[in-house]
Scaffold this motif. Structure first.
Motif, mmCIF file in Angstrom:
data_model
loop_
_atom_site.group_PDB
_atom_site.id
_atom_site.type_symbol
_atom_site.label_atom_id
_atom_site.label_comp_id
_atom_site.label_asym_id
_atom_site.label_seq_id
_atom_site.Cartn_x
_atom_site.Cartn_y
_atom_site.Cartn_z
ATOM 1 N N GLU A 73 0.828 -1.209 0.000
ATOM 2 C CA GLU A 73 0.000 0.000 0.000
ATOM 3 C C GLU A 73 0.862 1.259 0.000
ATOM 4 O OE1 GLU A 73 -3.430 2.165 2.799
ATOM 5 O OE2 GLU A 73 -2.853 0.071 3.162
ATOM 6 N N GLU A 74 1.937 1.235 0.797
ATOM 7 C CA GLU A 74 2.823 2.393 0.866
ATOM 8 C C GLU A 74 3.561 2.606 -0.456
ATOM 9 O OE1 GLU A 74 4.007 2.340 5.612
ATOM 10 O OE2 GLU A 74 4.945 0.907 4.247
ATOM 11 N N LEU A 75 3.976 1.510 -1.082
ATOM 12 C CA LEU A 75 4.654 1.626 -2.372
ATOM 13 C C LEU A 75 3.721 2.197 -3.430
ATOM 14 C CD1 LEU A 75 6.647 -1.747 -2.368
ATOM 15 C CD2 LEU A 75 7.624 0.554 -2.238
ATOM 16 N N LEU A 76 2.479 1.782 -3.415
ATOM 17 C CA LEU A 76 1.515 2.315 -4.376
ATOM 18 C C LEU A 76 1.270 3.804 -4.157
ATOM 19 C CD1 LEU A 76 -1.178 -0.481 -4.830
ATOM 20 C CD2 LEU A 76 0.396 0.441 -6.548
ATOM 21 N N GLU A 77 1.321 4.242 -2.914
ATOM 22 C CA GLU A 77 1.158 5.671 -2.628
ATOM 23 C C GLU A 77 2.298 6.465 -3.268
ATOM 24 O OE1 GLU A 77 0.837 6.100 1.577
ATOM 25 O OE2 GLU A 77 -1.139 5.177 1.689
ATOM 26 N N PHE A 78 3.522 5.930 -3.179
ATOM 27 C CA PHE A 78 4.652 6.573 -3.843
ATOM 28 C C PHE A 78 4.424 6.651 -5.353
ATOM 29 C CE2 PHE A 78 7.297 5.481 -0.051
ATOM 30 C CZ PHE A 78 7.913 6.710 0.142
ATOM 31 N N VAL A 79 3.997 5.528 -5.928
ATOM 32 C CA VAL A 79 3.782 5.465 -7.372
ATOM 33 C C VAL A 79 2.733 6.488 -7.809
ATOM 34 C CG1 VAL A 79 2.995 4.011 -9.281
ATOM 35 C CG2 VAL A 79 4.515 3.059 -7.537
ATOM 36 N N GLU A 80 1.667 6.615 -7.031
ATOM 37 C CA GLU A 80 0.603 7.566 -7.367
ATOM 38 C C GLU A 80 1.116 9.009 -7.350
ATOM 39 O OE1 GLU A 80 -2.289 6.893 -8.434
ATOM 40 O OE2 GLU A 80 -2.591 4.783 -7.941
ATOM 41 N N LEU A 81 2.090 9.304 -6.475
ATOM 42 C CA LEU A 81 2.631 10.655 -6.370
ATOM 43 C C LEU A 81 3.704 10.930 -7.414
ATOM 44 C CD1 LEU A 81 3.043 10.886 -2.474
ATOM 45 C CD2 LEU A 81 1.337 12.090 -3.848
ATOM 46 N N ALA A 82 4.431 9.886 -7.810
ATOM 47 C CA ALA A 82 5.604 10.048 -8.667
ATOM 48 C C ALA A 82 5.237 10.321 -10.125
ATOM 49 C CB ALA A 82 6.490 8.810 -8.574
ATOM 50 N N THR A 83 6.201 10.878 -10.843
ATOM 51 C CA THR A 83 6.074 11.072 -12.286
ATOM 52 C C THR A 83 6.711 9.912 -13.031
ATOM 53 O OG1 THR A 83 6.395 13.432 -11.801
ATOM 54 C CG2 THR A 83 6.378 12.773 -14.128
ATOM 55 N N TRP A 84 7.831 9.421 -12.486
ATOM 56 C CA TRP A 84 8.547 8.292 -13.063
ATOM 57 C C TRP A 84 8.973 7.358 -11.926
ATOM 58 C CZ3 TRP A 84 10.571 13.376 -13.577
ATOM 59 C CH2 TRP A 84 10.203 14.041 -14.752
ATOM 60 N N VAL A 85 9.145 6.074 -12.238
ATOM 61 C CA VAL A 85 9.619 5.095 -11.260
ATOM 62 C C VAL A 85 10.775 4.321 -11.887
ATOM 63 C CG1 VAL A 85 9.064 2.991 -9.962
ATOM 64 C CG2 VAL A 85 7.370 4.837 -10.136
ATOM 65 N N THR A 86 11.840 4.092 -11.110
ATOM 66 C CA THR A 86 12.951 3.284 -11.600
ATOM 67 C C THR A 86 13.290 2.193 -10.586
ATOM 68 O OG1 THR A 86 15.245 3.329 -12.378
ATOM 69 C CG2 THR A 86 14.652 4.916 -10.674
ATOM 70 N N LEU A 87 13.517 0.983 -11.095
ATOM 71 C CA LEU A 87 13.781 -0.198 -10.277
ATOM 72 C C LEU A 87 14.826 -1.051 -10.971
ATOM 73 C CD1 LEU A 87 10.011 -1.249 -9.981
ATOM 74 C CD2 LEU A 87 11.270 -0.079 -8.176
ATOM 75 N N ASN A 88 15.545 -1.878 -10.202
ATOM 76 C CA ASN A 88 16.324 -2.921 -10.862
ATOM 77 C C ASN A 88 15.442 -4.161 -10.995
ATOM 78 O OD1 ASN A 88 16.461 -4.412 -8.424
ATOM 79 N ND2 ASN A 88 18.458 -3.542 -7.881
ATOM 80 N N ASP A 89 15.954 -5.207 -11.612
ATOM 81 C CA ASP A 89 15.104 -6.362 -11.898
ATOM 82 C C ASP A 89 14.608 -7.053 -10.620
ATOM 83 O OD1 ASP A 89 17.686 -7.154 -11.357
ATOM 84 O OD2 ASP A 89 17.901 -8.417 -13.132
ATOM 85 N N TYR A 90 15.463 -7.110 -9.587
ATOM 86 C CA TYR A 90 15.030 -7.715 -8.324
ATOM 87 C C TYR A 90 13.950 -6.869 -7.663
ATOM 88 C CZ TYR A 90 15.034 -9.175 -3.447
ATOM 89 O OH TYR A 90 14.636 -9.587 -2.195
ATOM 90 N N GLU A 91 14.180 -5.566 -7.640
ATOM 91 C CA GLU A 91 13.196 -4.664 -7.039
ATOM 92 C C GLU A 91 11.874 -4.701 -7.795
ATOM 93 O OE1 GLU A 91 16.879 -1.720 -5.788
ATOM 94 O OE2 GLU A 91 15.486 -1.152 -7.390
ATOM 95 N N SER A 92 11.959 -4.908 -9.103
ATOM 96 C CA SER A 92 10.749 -5.013 -9.911
ATOM 97 C C SER A 92 9.913 -6.216 -9.485
ATOM 98 C CB SER A 92 11.124 -5.132 -11.393
ATOM 99 O OG SER A 92 9.984 -5.422 -12.172
#
Length: 310
Positions: A176-195
């Motif tokens: 839920e907290e990660l989705l809140e970040f995504v909703e606020l962000a313009t872009w998201v970057t992750l490595n393959d494990y984090e993805s």
């Protein structure tokens, strides 16, 4: 126009044990573990996500604004930043704390034992995103949990587009907290494990996450990276390093490339390739802030790798 880089500043103390941990740690005795390793090789590096990203963005000719909390022992790092010409206006010293630091011991099999002290990083929420400095964009990189939450909210409230880069801070947040970040962000970057971790915690596939932002970037090391944007997936090839010495900090170098492309309003195919080359340049040198280049030389390597210029 500049980029505000919210994240950690840290010292990395790296030690090399000239043997193998497995020869000194008895599995049947781990409940009473008491071992000592002689480490003849030791080096202390300047690190932390904000510091690394700022260093790399400066190499590309931009003017980064790192924002972080540091401790009473920060003076050597401050002198290094001054030497590099990096703005320290938004670096706050917490006198009762030490600067965040990692103590990393590596054996001959490249296994690592790491102890991390967050120190002043835990006070990152004391900093506030400035709204009167003409900041074009920002990034929320790994930092103290409260600081990451506050800075994402402040960027969004100020209408400043930003990258959400959870990195090694991802375990601090639930779905839920990660989705809140995504909703606020313009872009998201992750490595393959984090993805993979993001998918598990949010229940959303990359294509679904990408619909919530302007672009989702997933790095895959030597396999290049993927950029999901405008309903398509761009495959960005990996640039060729001249040597592979130390992958530490490659992700931060890549993110500096993303910021550079965004600051210059470049297309994603070009931005991704600049970021890819930044990672390749970094892997050629031990430490996270010991590589250097001229922009002219970087442009030449870009042409050599991708067959066109930017």
């Amino acid at each position: 126009m500049s980029a505000l880089i919210c994240g950690s500043m840290a010292y990395d103390t790296i030690m090399v044990f000239h043997d193998r941990f497995k020869n000194h740690i008895l599995p049947e005795q781990v409940h009473i573990l008491n071992v000592s390793f002689l480490v003849p090789d030791l080096r202390r590096e300047y690190g932390g996500c904000a510091g690394n990203i700022a260093y790399n963005l400066k190499l590309l000719g931009s003017e980064p604004l790192p924002m972080a909390t540091v401790g009473k022992d920060f003076q050597p790092y401050a002198q290094w930043m001054s030497y590099c010409g990096i703005n320290q206006e938004f670096i706050r010293t917490v006198e009762e704390s030490f600067t965040a630091q990692a103590y990393i011991t590596t054996d001959m099999d490249d296994n690592q034992i790491t102890a991390f002290h967050p120190g002043a990083m835990s006070h990152s929420h004391l900093n506030t995103v400035p709204t009167d400095r003409g900041i074009k964009l920002g990034i929320v990189a790994p930092d103290g949990k409260d600081g990451m939450v506050a800075h994402a909210q402040q960027f969004a409230a100020a209408g400043i587009p930003f990258i959400f880069d959870p990195g090694q801070g991802m375990p601090m947040f639930n779905g839920e907290e990660l989705l809140e970040f995504v909703e606020l962000a313009t872009w998201v970057t992750l490595n393959d494990y984090e993805s993979q971790l993001m998918q598990e915690r949010t229940g959303l596939k990359p294509e679904e996450l990408a619909k919530k932002v302007k672009a989702l970037v997933i790095t895959r090391g030597a396999n290049g990276s993927l950029i999901y944007t405008d309903g398509q997936c761009l495959e960005i090839p990996a640039a060729k390093p001249k040597a592979v010495l130390d992958p530490t900090g490659c992700g931060d170098a890549y993110r500096a490339g993303l910021l550079f492309g965004l600051l210059q309003d470049m297309d994603w195919a070009t931005t991704g390739r600049i970021a890819s080359l930044m990672g390749a340049v970094k892997v050629e040198t031990a430490g996270t802030q010991n590589h250097s280049f001229t922009l002219a030389a970087f442009r030449e390597r870009y042409h050599e790798n991708f067959g066109h210029s930017f």
